[in-house]
Design a protein around this motif. Sequence first.
Motif, PDB file in Angstrom:
ATOM      1  N   TYR A 141      10.317   6.420  -9.002  1.00 10.83           N
ATOM      2  CA  TYR A 141       9.498   5.571 -10.067  1.00 10.83           C
ATOM      3  C   TYR A 141      10.359   4.044 -10.296  1.00 10.83           C
ATOM      4  O   TYR A 141      11.361   4.448 -10.442  1.00 10.83           O
ATOM      5  N   LEU A 187       5.643   1.181 -10.665  1.00 10.67           N
ATOM      6  CA  LEU A 187       5.299   1.478  -9.433  1.00 10.67           C
ATOM      7  C   LEU A 187       5.940   2.964  -9.071  1.00 10.67           C
ATOM      8  O   LEU A 187       7.017   3.298  -9.255  1.00 10.67           O
ATOM      9  N   GLN A 188       5.098   3.602  -8.264  1.00  6.87           N
ATOM     10  CA  GLN A 188       5.297   4.832  -7.668  1.00  6.87           C
ATOM     11  C   GLN A 188       5.131   5.228  -6.364  1.00  6.87           C
ATOM     12  O   GLN A 188       3.945   4.867  -5.736  1.00  6.87           O
ATOM     13  N   GLY A 189       5.944   5.682  -5.582  1.00  8.17           N
ATOM     14  CA  GLY A 189       5.661   6.283  -4.167  1.00  8.17           C
ATOM     15  C   GLY A 189       6.416   7.422  -3.755  1.00  8.17           C
ATOM     16  O   GLY A 189       7.437   7.744  -4.422  1.00  8.17           O
ATOM     17  N   TRP A 241       7.724  -3.522  -5.044  1.00  4.51           N
ATOM     18  CA  TRP A 241       8.171  -2.479  -4.130  1.00  4.51           C
ATOM     19  C   TRP A 241       8.918  -2.996  -2.757  1.00  4.51           C
ATOM     20  O   TRP A 241       8.247  -3.696  -1.905  1.00  4.51           O
ATOM     21  N   SER A 259       0.778  -1.449  -0.044  1.00  2.00           N
ATOM     22  CA  SER A 259       0.040  -0.065   0.005  1.00  2.00           C
ATOM     23  C   SER A 259       0.662   1.140   0.105  1.00  2.00           C
ATOM     24  O   SER A 259       0.164   2.344  -0.090  1.00  2.00           O
ATOM     25  N   ASP A 260       2.123   1.051  -0.090  1.00  2.00           N
ATOM     26  CA  ASP A 260       2.997   2.237   0.279  1.00  2.00           C
ATOM     27  C   ASP A 260       3.371   2.811  -1.211  1.00  2.00           C
ATOM     28  O   ASP A 260       3.636   3.989  -1.412  1.00  2.00           O
ATOM     29  N   CYS A 261       2.862   2.195  -2.339  1.00  2.00           N
ATOM     30  CA  CYS A 261       2.963   2.697  -3.653  1.00  2.00           C
ATOM     31  C   CYS A 261       1.739   2.298  -4.265  1.00  2.00           C
ATOM     32  O   CYS A 261       1.022   1.796  -4.176  1.00  2.00           O
ATOM     33  N   THR A 262       1.771   3.039  -5.523  1.00  2.00           N
ATOM     34  CA  THR A 262       0.708   3.107  -6.458  1.00  2.00           C
ATOM     35  C   THR A 262       1.079   2.456  -7.827  1.00  2.00           C
ATOM     36  O   THR A 262       2.315   2.406  -8.336  1.00  2.00           O
ATOM     37  N   GLU A 263       0.319   1.531  -8.506  1.00  2.00           N
ATOM     38  CA  GLU A 263       0.496   0.767  -9.865  1.00  2.00           C
ATOM     39  C   GLU A 263      -0.012   1.849 -10.811  1.00  2.00           C
ATOM     40  O   GLU A 263      -1.196   1.769 -10.983  1.00  2.00           O
ATOM     41  N   THR A 264       0.788   1.924 -12.001  1.00  2.00           N
ATOM     42  CA  THR A 264       0.138   2.857 -13.071  1.00  2.00           C
ATOM     43  C   THR A 264       0.824   2.204 -14.225  1.00  2.00           C
ATOM     44  O   THR A 264       1.819   1.412 -14.226  1.00  2.00           O
TER      45      THR A 264
END
Length: 211
Positions: free
Chosen positions: A56, A22-24, A42, A5-10
Amino acid sequence: MAVTSDCTETVLNVAGAKVHVLQGGSGAPLLALHGAGGSQGWLRYHQVLADHFTVYAPSHPGYGASERPDWLDTMTDMAHFYQAFIDALGCNQLAILGTSMGGWLAAEIAAMSPERLSRMVLVDAVGIKPEVGEIAEILMCSREHAASLRFYDTSQVPDYETLFNRELTPEERDAQYGNQEMATRLCWRPYMHNPKLPHYLRRVQTPTLVV
């Protein structure tokens, strides 16, 4: 793949290919480039970096869920692709961290456009043939043997059991085979290095940490 949950997937569209990212975190941009084995998600070091940077962490074209453009066959191609990737991020200047093959890729990117990088970290990087000895053959050996070549003392490796010493699911094994095929395409001849890279790097003045 360890996604938290510490990152987002785009998914980013770059040069006609969909790239899984993966971005955070927050702050100045940092591009984290994985090695020949592919993204492991991540990881702990991503999260530590995310306390100071917007991190990124893409899967390279041809790895995991990222598409490979038909023209991309070499590490030089990959470095050109990442010029377009940086454009797609909209970053004028960013830090870059590469591990193993990702370190080679970071060095190639720096050689092409050092003005785009604020700083660089190369961890266990390949890309330059050593003056003594040979680069270990990791593309044709088992996952277990490759892990034994990576570490002198596995007790000092955080999350070693989770990342390197567990049974893979059938889906993970399929992804591993695909990643290995892409690594072979990129790194086989010459094996894990570019004979011209030392010459390219002479013009690079980017502050760099070599680990």
